[in-house]
Scaffold this motif. Structure first.
Motif: not given
Length: 749
Positions: A545-552
């Motif tokens: 699996a590849w995971n693409y993430e944006l967070g804070s």
């Protein structure tokens, strides 16, 4: 102390408490768990909320407030985390962000005091002396390798250098639930401290087998833990942790499910099912702090021996049963080397390896109805000939012996470059190379006594037919697990990040498929052949699996508010899906070609006043198959089973502090609502559990060094299913536990 305990006992009829001795009393300020509890992690240079990763931290107080007493209690407390409470301690299926595992290797890793627990059969253990839990969502493969594709759960026990004295806990609840634990923490000197404790849990059971007229899910477990920490010099630490647990558990409370009405019947089957487990874990952490670097060694050993007795058809018919016995020994070793300054370059590098011995005996016994089923298959196979074969045996055991050693090795590195272009901007890059080798030596055999007839007349005497499948298979593979993350920190408490990472779950063998292969030998027409090899039938591939993430991560309002948010897309190839075998006698793992999940999660903690605090967490996951055809149906665009679309927890706490004239120091009122759904149970998406929620509460009173907790779980007695499967063209489900009440007593000496 005696006076305090007497006052607590007198107050038990009307009040209770959550003991807040381990957390600062200033409730107006949101407590920074990572500041209060210093946890040594060999692979990280920064606190968890300063890292570019979606995570949740649960302190001991958080666990008590949310009634987290085991791994399975974490469902919905952490966004996008789902651990269905079904079966026995053999089964700990964990799902995060659209990936998970019902059987075989886990998709979410578990570490206890930095030591990996390699098998899901060891995940469900007693939480009597747990200090903190970290849950990291998304692939953690670069630093942790196999089985961390969906995320990672890290559990830490209490340090005897931090805690002193003796903790005693007694608990009683409805449905004959009782538990007790005692742990002593002692600092002998500034160089040596130790803790030792024991526990006992008993549950009378929630469900009754209507056919046998007895409780089906009663359980007993007992065990203990020893931890010793030695500091021979200022820069060297030796940390030894040993635990043992024995469990005797009933199972499994599965009842017939009616798709038309959506109702689940009470369990009713004729063969009593049980699960026994002996579990020993040992870990040795060595840490040397040099000038500008830290060298760590983590050694682990796990011994697991268990026995499972299961009525596999879960009906009153005598079809087939299984007795599965496992003996597993696992050793693991990891060396890590980390360093760098906070203002410049931070890095960690390491090597790791493990070896697992697993021997399994899993005989399947065909009973009267099962023999009749095989007889029917034989009659059908020879319907076009004048020959008939009659089975003479009343029962038939199919013996299965499996030896599956597995070994793995890895090398990894991760660097973080701070002050990239300008202050606050950092770049993290990492790479791990994993190698894994797995083997299986198998021996499956059965004997069937038959009489052959030609046009109704017997031919010869009784024939003893021996069926055998044995041999050895081997697989190995390499995999690279990179990670890239960009983070901008507004200050040391607020940041935003974007990351890309890869994870994997190892492949393996479906040992329960051998009963199917033997059955095919029995029912095939003489002279027929099969084109599929044993390896093709029993093997399944690794999952990636590849995971693409944006967070804070945000800390606002002068530290009174914590907020963590993230959005993600996870692309999974060769996803492993658990299905029942063609004969429906066992479970097997198959690879779906491609699935994708996307969604988001948010957690919020706020202290509104000195007395009132609130918290909430929400997760959304949309997980569907992009490409999956198992040869019987096309599941394109269907939802991946066992993945709730939403998880939700909303809680509040109100505190009343006593004064000099009060008999109590503090009373707290805690309530929360937790839910999950919609959950599809099958690849066809024809059976599902709609969104459900339960109300739980506690009233908590503390008096000196003693406390009482009065609690309720599923207070509104919400009915829902925690699990569903299909076998022999029938659907079965396990109901949720009903409303419970109980009381806990804690004292510190």
């Amino acid at each position: 102390m005696k006076k305090n305990c007497i006052l607590v006992a007198l107050a038990m009829l009307g009040t209770i408490n959550v003991w807040a001795d381990d957390v600062p009393k200033d409730t107006l300020k949101v407590v920074d768990v990572e500041e209060v509890v210093v946890i040594a992690t060999p692979k990280e240079n920064r606190k968890l909320r300063e890292q570019p990763s979606s995570s949740t931290i649960l302190s001991q107080q958080d666990m008590r407030d949310n009634q987290v007493t085991s791994l399975k209690s974490l469902t919905a407390v952490v966004p996008n985390l789902f651990i269905p409470d079904y079966g026995s301690k053999l089964t700990s299926a964990i799902y995060i962000r659209g990936v998970g595992s019902r059987i075989n290797n886990p998709s979410v890793g578990l570490y206890v005091d930095n030591v990996p627990y390699m098998d899901k059969s060891a995940f469900d253990f007693n939480y009597a002396d747990i200090e903190r839990i970290d849950v990291l969502r998304g692939p953690q493969g670069t630093l942790y390798g196999r089985s961390a594709m969906g995320g990672l759960i890290r559990v830490y026990t209490k340090s005897p250098f931090t805690y002193q004295g003796t903790d005693l806990r007694l608990s009683a609840g409805t449905y004959n639930q009782y538990s007790a634990s005692v742990t002593h923490y002692h600092r002998v000197s500034n160089k040596f401290a130790f803790s030792t404790g024991a526990f006992y849990d008993y549950a009378g059971g929630f469900f009754k087998n209507a056919y046998l007229n007895k409780k089906i899910d009663r359980s007993n477990s007992a065990g203990g833990r020893f931890r010793g920490i030695y500091l021979p010099t200022e820069n060297l630490k030796v940390d030894l942790n040993v635990s043992y647990e024995y469990g005797d558990q009933g199972g499994y409370p599965y009842g017939l499910y009616d798709k038309t009405t959506g109702k689940t019947a009470d369990p009713a089957y004729n063969e009593e099912s049980k699960y026994y487990r002996n579990l020993l874990n040992a870990g040795l952490n060595l840490e040397y702090q040099g000038k500008g670097f830290t060298l760590s060694s983590v050694s682990g050993f796990q011994h697991l021996r268990d026995r499972m007795f299961m009525d596999q058809d879960f009906t009153t018919d005598s079809l087939y049963t299984i007795v599965q016995k496992q003996k597993q020994n696992t050793v693991s070793q990891e060396f890590t080397f980390k360093g760098g300054s906070d203002k410049g370059w931070q890095w960690v590098a390491g090597v790791s390896g493990f070896y697992q011995w697993l021997k399994m005996d899993a005989p399947v016994t065909f009973k009267e109805s099962g023999i009749n089923m095989i007889q029917g298959y034989m009659d059908q196979a020879m319907a076009a000939t004048p020959v008939r074969v009659k089975i003479l045996d009343a029962t038939m055991p199919v013996y299965g012996n499996f030896d599956t050693p597995t070994m793995g090795a890895a090398i990894f590195h991760e660097s973080t470059f701070n002050r990239l272009i300008w202050d606050g901007l950092s770049l993290t890059v990492g790479l791990r190379a994993d190698y894994e080798n797995m083997e299986i030596t198998h021996d499956t055999h059965a004997t069937l006594n038959t009489q052959t007839y030609m046009n109704g007349s017997p031919m010869g005497g009784v024939t003893a037919n021996d069926y055998t499948i044995n041999g050895k298979e081997k697989d190995d593979y390499w995999i690279l697990l990179p990670k890239f993350a960009l983070k901008y920190a507004f200050n040391n408490q607020n940041n935003i990040y974007a990351s890309v990472s890869r994870g994997y779950r190892s492949g393996g063998y479906n040992v329960q498929m051998f009963s199917d292969l033997i059955q095919k030998q029995m029912t095939s027409q003489p002279g027929s052949t099969t084109s599929a090899s044993v390896k093709d039938v029993i093997s399944y591939d690794p999952e990636y699996a590849w995971n693409y993430e944006l967070g804070s991560h945000l800390t606002l309002w002068e530290g009174k508010l914590w907020a963590d948010v993230a959005a993600f897309v996870m692309d999974t190839r060769d996803q492993q899906i658990a299905q029942f075998s063609p004969s429906e006698m066992g479970r097997m793992m198959v690879n779906a070609a491609h699935s994708r999940s996307y969604g988001g999660e948010a957690s919020l903690r706020a202290n509104l006043t000195d007395a009132l605090s609130v918290n909430t967490s929400y997760g959304y996951t949309h997980a569907t198959f992009i490409d999956f055809n198992d040869g019987t149906a096309d599941y394109k665009d269907k939802f991946v089973p066992f993945i709730p679309k939403q998880t939700l927890t909303v809680g509040a706490q109100y505190t009343v502090k006593g004064d000099e004239h009060s008999m109590f120091d503090e009373v707290r009122f805690i309530a929360n609502y937790s839910g999950a759904g919609k959950i599809y149970w099958t690849e066809k998406n024809d059976v599902a559990q709609n969104f459900y929620g339960t109300v739980n509460w506690k009233i908590c009173t503390s008096i000196g060094n003693a406390q009482i907790d009065l609690w309720s779980r599923n207070f509104l007695n919400k009915e829902y299913n925690t699990f569903y499967f299909e076998s022999s063209s029938k659907g079965f489900a396990q109901k949720a536990r009903p409303m419970q009440f109980g009381v806990d007593l804690r004292c510190r000496f």
